[in-house]
Design a protein around this motif. Structure first.
Motif, PDB file in Angstrom:
ATOM      1  N   SER A 186       0.375   4.698   1.175  1.00 43.79           N
ATOM      2  CA  SER A 186      -0.583   5.462   1.977  1.00 43.79           C
ATOM      3  C   SER A 186      -0.424   6.968   1.796  1.00 43.79           C
ATOM      4  N   ARG A 187       0.724   7.389   1.292  1.00 44.98           N
ATOM      5  CA  ARG A 187       0.959   8.823   1.085  1.00 44.98           C
ATOM      6  C   ARG A 187       1.919   8.995  -0.076  1.00 44.98           C
TER       7      ARG A 187
ATOM      8  N   GLU B 117       7.191  -1.610   6.805  1.00 45.40           N
ATOM      9  CA  GLU B 117       6.870  -0.223   6.526  1.00 45.40           C
ATOM     10  C   GLU B 117       8.140   0.489   6.089  1.00 45.40           C
TER      11      GLU B 117
ATOM     12  N   LYS C  75       3.595   0.423   2.915  1.00 44.04           N
ATOM     13  CA  LYS C  75       3.267  -0.491   4.005  1.00 44.04           C
ATOM     14  C   LYS C  75       2.791  -1.823   3.433  1.00 44.04           C
TER      15      LYS C  75
ATOM     16  N   LYS D  86       0.839  -1.187   0.000  1.00 47.79           N
ATOM     17  CA  LYS D  86       0.000   0.000   0.000  1.00 47.79           C
ATOM     18  C   LYS D  86       0.881   1.246   0.000  1.00 47.79           C
TER      19      LYS D  86
END
Length: 334
Positions: free
Chosen positions: A180-181, A203, A194, A178
């Motif tokens: 995420s940002r 992570e 992540k 993922k």
């Protein structure tokens, strides 16, 4: 009957070679004022047609412009831009060789380009909006992560929505992570990664620099650091191409723009299914008029920085040849 006449007229524009001046090299682009690309709408035969107006400055600082429609590229004459007021003249050659001239008078109002195109045949209202830009970082990146003497291949796919907001996926042999940002500030790209794999939780952060057709940076996690180097998939094709389309009726100018996410425009028409396999290029253009479908199919190659091939339709074919506009990389997000 009207639909049939309109269909024939549009096909004629696509196939018949008109005598159109060469496309000027754009310079001095900017997001402020008028310069850049505008998507404009006008009425033709009772139907709304979309074209592109592009404004720039030449090497001597003179204001220039082109009208890019379904049939090709026309240089504008007497381009005047002052205090938000815009004026130019467009000349085209008709089917029987006659010159048809029209003059645009308008202004920039609330971020829109509005005005009137006038000719001896009457007046047509014109309204345009600035063409959206795909962020340069968008697209598919083939990444290689390096730790000591080991290398790990990764595919990074970055997409942008209509507002330019970025989203990304990170795929490797170990699965998908993922993102995420993701943020792009000028040419600096940062991401938070992540993995939700319970057997291999992980992570990490990525910090890198966007280059002309490359992406270089570092992955950092509790396990240490890895260098990351990537190249853009389709880089040889992505960009703006100035093309000549030649048939038994002559040669005329065209424009192909391939965006970083491999979407494209041929003149002012969206392109379907752009593919680059090695040096082989294929794409299709499909347009509907009432219950009629009109399709153009391009097959060609990129060699030594040139694009050559053939555009085929149900009414004939054209030889296509052209070169890509090369612009200096300024290290900022367009």
């Amino acid at each position: 009957m009207r639909d049939q006449r309109l269909f024939k007229a549009v096909v004629f524009l696509a196939i018949v070679a008109l005598s159109v001046p060469a496309l000027a090299q754009p310079a001095g682009r900017g997001r402020g004022g008028l310069f850049g690309d505008w998507i404009v709408k006008s009425e033709f035969g009772g139907r709304t047609m979309e074209s592109i107006l592009t404004f720039a400055r030449d090497q001597d600082g003179n204001q220039t412009g082109q009208w890019i429609g379904f049939g090709g590229v026309t240089d504008l004459k007497n381009v005047q831009i002052e205090d938000g007021q815009v004026r130019f003249t467009r000349e085209m050659r008709g089917r029987e060789g006659q010159t048809m001239s029209s003059t645009f008078t308008g202004r920039i109002e609330d971020g829109r380009l509005v005005g009137t195109m006038s000719s001896e045949r009457g007046e047509n209202a014109i309204e345009g909006r600035r063409a959206p830009r795909t962020p340069r970082v968008a697209g598919t990146w083939e990444m290689t992560l390096k730790r000591e003497d080991r290398e790990f291949p990764v595919t990074l796919e970055i997409k942008a929505d209509n507002e330019g907001q970025l989203a990304a996926t990170w795929k490797s042999e170990r699965g998908e992570m993922k993102v995420s940002r993701i943020e792009l500030e000028r040419n600096a790209l940062t991401m938070a990664l992540k993995s939700d794999d319970p057997d291999r939780p992980w992570e990490a952060t990525f910090e890198g620099q966007l280059q002309q057709d490359g992406l270089a940076g570092t992955i950092r996690s509790e396990r240490g650091e890895m260098a990351a180097q990537g190249t853009r998939r389709g880089a040889a094709l992505i960009g703006t191409w100035n093309l000549d389309a030649t048939s038994d009726r002559g040669t005329r100018k065209q424009r192909l723009v391939v965006y970083p996410d491999m979407t494209a425009l041929y003149n002012a028409t969206p392109v379907k299914n752009v593919t680059l396999d090695g040096d082989n290029v294929r794409f299709k253009i499909a347009i509907s008029f009432g219950d009629r479908d009109f399709e153009m199919d391009f097959a060609g190659k990129i060699q030594d920085g040139k694009l050559t091939g053939e555009m085929t339709t149900g009414m004939g074919s054209q030889k296509i040849a052209g070169t890509k506009v090369v612009r200096a990389f300024r290290g900022r997000n367009p």
